[in-house]
Design a protein around this motif. Structure first.
Motif, PDB file in Angstrom:
ATOM      1  N   MET A   1       0.844  -1.198   0.000  1.00 50.63           N
ATOM      2  CA  MET A   1       0.000   0.000   0.000  1.00 50.63           C
ATOM      3  C   MET A   1       0.874   1.241   0.000  1.00 50.63           C
ATOM      4  O   MET A   1       1.800   1.355   0.806  1.00 50.63           O
ATOM      5  N   GLN A   2       0.599   2.167  -0.895  1.00 50.09           N
ATOM      6  CA  GLN A   2       1.315   3.428  -0.952  1.00 50.09           C
ATOM      7  C   GLN A   2       0.669   4.425   0.015  1.00 50.09           C
ATOM      8  O   GLN A   2      -0.499   4.791  -0.155  1.00 50.09           O
ATOM      9  N   SER A   3       1.397   4.843   1.024  1.00 51.92           N
ATOM     10  CA  SER A   3       0.867   5.851   1.941  1.00 51.92           C
ATOM     11  C   SER A   3       0.727   7.184   1.214  1.00 51.92           C
ATOM     12  O   SER A   3       1.562   7.546   0.374  1.00 51.92           O
ATOM     13  N   VAL A   4      -0.338   7.920   1.535  1.00 53.99           N
ATOM     14  CA  VAL A   4      -0.567   9.209   0.885  1.00 53.99           C
ATOM     15  C   VAL A   4      -1.252  10.151   1.865  1.00 53.99           C
ATOM     16  O   VAL A   4      -2.087   9.720   2.674  1.00 53.99           O
ATOM     17  N   ILE A   5      -0.879  11.423   1.794  1.00 59.96           N
ATOM     18  CA  ILE A   5      -1.450  12.443   2.677  1.00 59.96           C
ATOM     19  C   ILE A   5      -1.921  13.606   1.809  1.00 59.96           C
ATOM     20  O   ILE A   5      -1.101  14.294   1.179  1.00 59.96           O
ATOM     21  N   TYR A   6      -3.222  13.799   1.749  1.00 58.37           N
ATOM     22  CA  TYR A   6      -3.781  14.946   1.041  1.00 58.37           C
ATOM     23  C   TYR A   6      -4.039  16.060   2.061  1.00 58.37           C
ATOM     24  O   TYR A   6      -4.646  15.830   3.105  1.00 58.37           O
ATOM     25  N   LYS A   7      -3.599  17.256   1.750  1.00 59.21           N
ATOM     26  CA  LYS A   7      -3.656  18.347   2.718  1.00 59.21           C
ATOM     27  C   LYS A   7      -4.979  19.099   2.700  1.00 59.21           C
ATOM     28  O   LYS A   7      -5.298  19.799   3.655  1.00 59.21           O
ATOM     29  N   ARG A   8      -5.768  18.956   1.631  1.00 60.04           N
ATOM     30  CA  ARG A   8      -6.974  19.765   1.489  1.00 60.04           C
ATOM     31  C   ARG A   8      -8.236  18.897   1.475  1.00 60.04           C
ATOM     32  O   ARG A   8      -8.193  17.741   1.066  1.00 60.04           O
ATOM     33  N   ILE A   9      -9.346  19.512   1.924  1.00 52.79           N
ATOM     34  CA  ILE A   9     -10.661  18.888   1.852  1.00 52.79           C
ATOM     35  C   ILE A   9     -11.619  19.852   1.163  1.00 52.79           C
ATOM     36  O   ILE A   9     -11.384  21.065   1.136  1.00 52.79           O
ATOM     37  N   PRO A  10     -12.706  19.340   0.563  1.00 53.63           N
ATOM     38  CA  PRO A  10     -13.711  20.248  -0.024  1.00 53.63           C
ATOM     39  C   PRO A  10     -14.302  21.139   1.065  1.00 53.63           C
ATOM     40  O   PRO A  10     -14.427  20.734   2.225  1.00 53.63           O
ATOM     41  N   GLN A  11     -14.659  22.339   0.697  1.00 46.20           N
ATOM     42  CA  GLN A  11     -15.247  23.267   1.648  1.00 46.20           C
ATOM     43  C   GLN A  11     -16.755  23.356   1.452  1.00 46.20           C
ATOM     44  O   GLN A  11     -17.250  23.258   0.324  1.00 46.20           O
ATOM     45  N   CYS A  12     -17.477  23.537   2.551  1.00 44.59           N
ATOM     46  CA  CYS A  12     -18.925  23.708   2.462  1.00 44.59           C
ATOM     47  C   CYS A  12     -19.292  25.127   2.887  1.00 44.59           C
ATOM     48  O   CYS A  12     -18.497  25.806   3.559  1.00 44.59           O
ATOM     49  N   PRO A  13     -20.471  25.609   2.490  1.00 44.79           N
ATOM     50  CA  PRO A  13     -20.874  26.970   2.840  1.00 44.79           C
ATOM     51  C   PRO A  13     -20.870  27.203   4.349  1.00 44.79           C
ATOM     52  O   PRO A  13     -21.385  26.385   5.117  1.00 44.79           O
ATOM     53  N   ALA A  14     -20.299  28.325   4.765  1.00 43.14           N
ATOM     54  CA  ALA A  14     -20.162  28.619   6.190  1.00 43.14           C
ATOM     55  C   ALA A  14     -21.510  28.730   6.885  1.00 43.14           C
ATOM     56  O   ALA A  14     -21.653  28.354   8.055  1.00 43.14           O
ATOM     57  N   ASP A  15     -22.527  29.245   6.170  1.00 41.24           N
ATOM     58  CA  ASP A  15     -23.828  29.415   6.817  1.00 41.24           C
ATOM     59  C   ASP A  15     -24.479  28.075   7.123  1.00 41.24           C
ATOM     60  O   ASP A  15     -25.094  27.891   8.185  1.00 41.24           O
ATOM     61  N   LEU A  16     -24.322  27.096   6.222  1.00 44.46           N
ATOM     62  CA  LEU A  16     -24.869  25.761   6.476  1.00 44.46           C
ATOM     63  C   LEU A  16     -24.130  25.079   7.627  1.00 44.46           C
ATOM     64  O   LEU A  16     -24.744  24.418   8.469  1.00 44.46           O
ATOM     65  N   LEU A  17     -22.822  25.241   7.665  1.00 38.33           N
ATOM     66  CA  LEU A  17     -22.033  24.629   8.733  1.00 38.33           C
ATOM     67  C   LEU A  17     -22.408  25.217  10.084  1.00 38.33           C
ATOM     68  O   LEU A  17     -22.486  24.502  11.089  1.00 38.33           O
ATOM     69  N   ALA A  18     -22.666  26.516  10.108  1.00 37.96           N
ATOM     70  CA  ALA A  18     -23.072  27.164  11.359  1.00 37.96           C
ATOM     71  C   ALA A  18     -24.450  26.696  11.793  1.00 37.96           C
ATOM     72  O   ALA A  18     -24.700  26.474  12.988  1.00 37.96           O
ATOM     73  N   GLU A  19     -25.363  26.515  10.830  1.00 39.05           N
ATOM     74  CA  GLU A  19     -26.719  26.116  11.209  1.00 39.05           C
ATOM     75  C   GLU A  19     -26.793  24.656  11.624  1.00 39.05           C
ATOM     76  O   GLU A  19     -27.533  24.304  12.549  1.00 39.05           O
ATOM     77  N   VAL A  20     -26.046  23.784  10.936  1.00 39.66           N
ATOM     78  CA  VAL A  20     -26.112  22.364  11.271  1.00 39.66           C
ATOM     79  C   VAL A  20     -25.676  22.132  12.715  1.00 39.66           C
ATOM     80  O   VAL A  20     -26.134  21.190  13.375  1.00 39.66           O
ATOM     81  N   ALA A  21     -24.825  23.000  13.228  1.00 38.87           N
ATOM     82  CA  ALA A  21     -24.350  22.866  14.601  1.00 38.87           C
ATOM     83  C   ALA A  21     -25.449  23.113  15.632  1.00 38.87           C
ATOM     84  O   ALA A  21     -25.296  22.762  16.805  1.00 38.87           O
ATOM     85  N   LYS A  22     -26.565  23.675  15.199  1.00 45.11           N
ATOM     86  CA  LYS A  22     -27.659  23.989  16.128  1.00 45.11           C
ATOM     87  C   LYS A  22     -28.543  22.782  16.423  1.00 45.11           C
ATOM     88  O   LYS A  22     -29.277  22.778  17.412  1.00 45.11           O
ATOM     89  N   TYR A  23     -28.491  21.762  15.548  1.00 46.47           N
ATOM     90  CA  TYR A  23     -29.483  20.695  15.625  1.00 46.47           C
ATOM     91  C   TYR A  23     -28.883  19.404  16.172  1.00 46.47           C
ATOM     92  O   TYR A  23     -27.722  19.083  15.917  1.00 46.47           O
ATOM     93  N   PRO A  24     -29.679  18.635  16.906  1.00 48.39           N
ATOM     94  CA  PRO A  24     -29.191  17.361  17.449  1.00 48.39           C
ATOM     95  C   PRO A  24     -29.043  16.299  16.379  1.00 48.39           C
ATOM     96  O   PRO A  24     -29.656  16.374  15.304  1.00 48.39           O
ATOM     97  N   VAL A  25     -28.236  15.298  16.679  1.00 47.30           N
ATOM     98  CA  VAL A  25     -28.033  14.184  15.759  1.00 47.30           C
ATOM     99  C   VAL A  25     -29.364  13.543  15.383  1.00 47.30           C
ATOM    100  O   VAL A  25     -29.583  13.192  14.223  1.00 47.30           O
ATOM    101  N   SER A  26     -30.265  13.396  16.335  1.00 49.98           N
ATOM    102  CA  SER A  26     -31.540  12.718  16.060  1.00 49.98           C
ATOM    103  C   SER A  26     -32.336  13.439  14.980  1.00 49.98           C
ATOM    104  O   SER A  26     -32.894  12.792  14.074  1.00 49.98           O
TER     105      SER A  26
END
Length: 235
Positions: A1-26
């Motif tokens: 297996m070739q080890s690999v490290i990717y430094k970047r991830i896709p970004q999501c809209p900041a407003d959605l990320l802020a709102e999702v934090a308000k709601y419970p997992v359920s």
């Protein structure tokens, strides 16, 4: 297996990320629907190390060879403030993936939380640090640091596929991985569920019946249940 490290991830809209934090997992789980909601919900083995914890953030993924944790250090090195480390070793119980020294550095970096499919250790110290950690097992067993492994590639965490950048939400009820393609729908559905549940609780406080408010008589009838105003022993 070739080890690999990717430094970047896709970004999501900041407003959605802020709102999702308000709601419970359920609520978010229900909002994803009966198929995707089950697919993206980790099992009951994934538990927080302390009650009352909650996290929401984008996933930085780390695949580690069983018994090894080299790639958790690589992931921690590239992770940014507000992101969530998702660490896996195939679910093995040997070779601790996470402990208090790594957690100390993660706290300094502002890492939002840690999800571990495998063993964590130094639990008392993690609690004292306030490390927001979920894991499927606890073990002091020694980890090697040799590899191979990978960072920021798709992984399977406690039976759930997690892609780099997926939004991880976890609380006392469990952990959920929301694909970026489904985030807007999950937030919209959770927002509506939250609104309805607030109204429902307000009506219950004024004396309404939960059975009647939820129209459970229709479900009972559809289930073919008989209602008998007798003792069970009388038939």
């Amino acid at each position: 297996m070739q080890s690999v490290i990717y430094k970047r991830i896709p970004q999501c809209p900041a407003d959605l990320l802020a709102e999702v934090a308000k709601y419970p997992v359920s609520d978010l789980h229900e909002a994803l629907g009966p198929v995707e909601g089950r697919m993206q919900l980790m099992s009951s083995r994934m538990r927080p190390i302390a009650p009352g914890q909650r996290i929401a953030g984008q996933a930085v993924t780390s695949y580690n060879f069983p018994g090894d944790n080299l790639m958790i250090h690589a992931a921690l090195n590239v992770a940014q403030r507000g992101q969530v480390l998702v660490l896996v070793n195939g679910g093995g119980a040997h070779g601790s993936l996470w402990g208090d020294v790594a957690a100390t550095f993660a706290k300094q970096k502002g890492i939002a939380g840690i999800i571990v499919d495998g063993p964590a250790r130094d639990v008392a110290a993690l609690r004292e640090l306030g490390s927001l950690t979920w894991s499927t097992s606890i073990s002091s067993s020694h980890p090697e640091k040799r590899g191979p492994g990978a960072v920021n590639v798709p992984i399977v965490c406690d039976g759930v596929r997690v892609d780099p950048g997926d939004v991880i939400v976890a609380d006392d009820d469990g952990a959920l991985a929301i694909p970026l393609r489904s985030l807007e729908r999950a937030v919209k559905g959770a927002r509506e569920r939250n609104r309805k549940e607030i109204e429902l609780r307000d009506r219950l406080k004024t004396g309404s019946s939960l059975f009647e408010l939820l129209q459970m008589d229709k479900n009972v009838q559809a289930a073919g249940a008989e209602i008998r105003d007798t003792l069970w022993i009388d038939g």
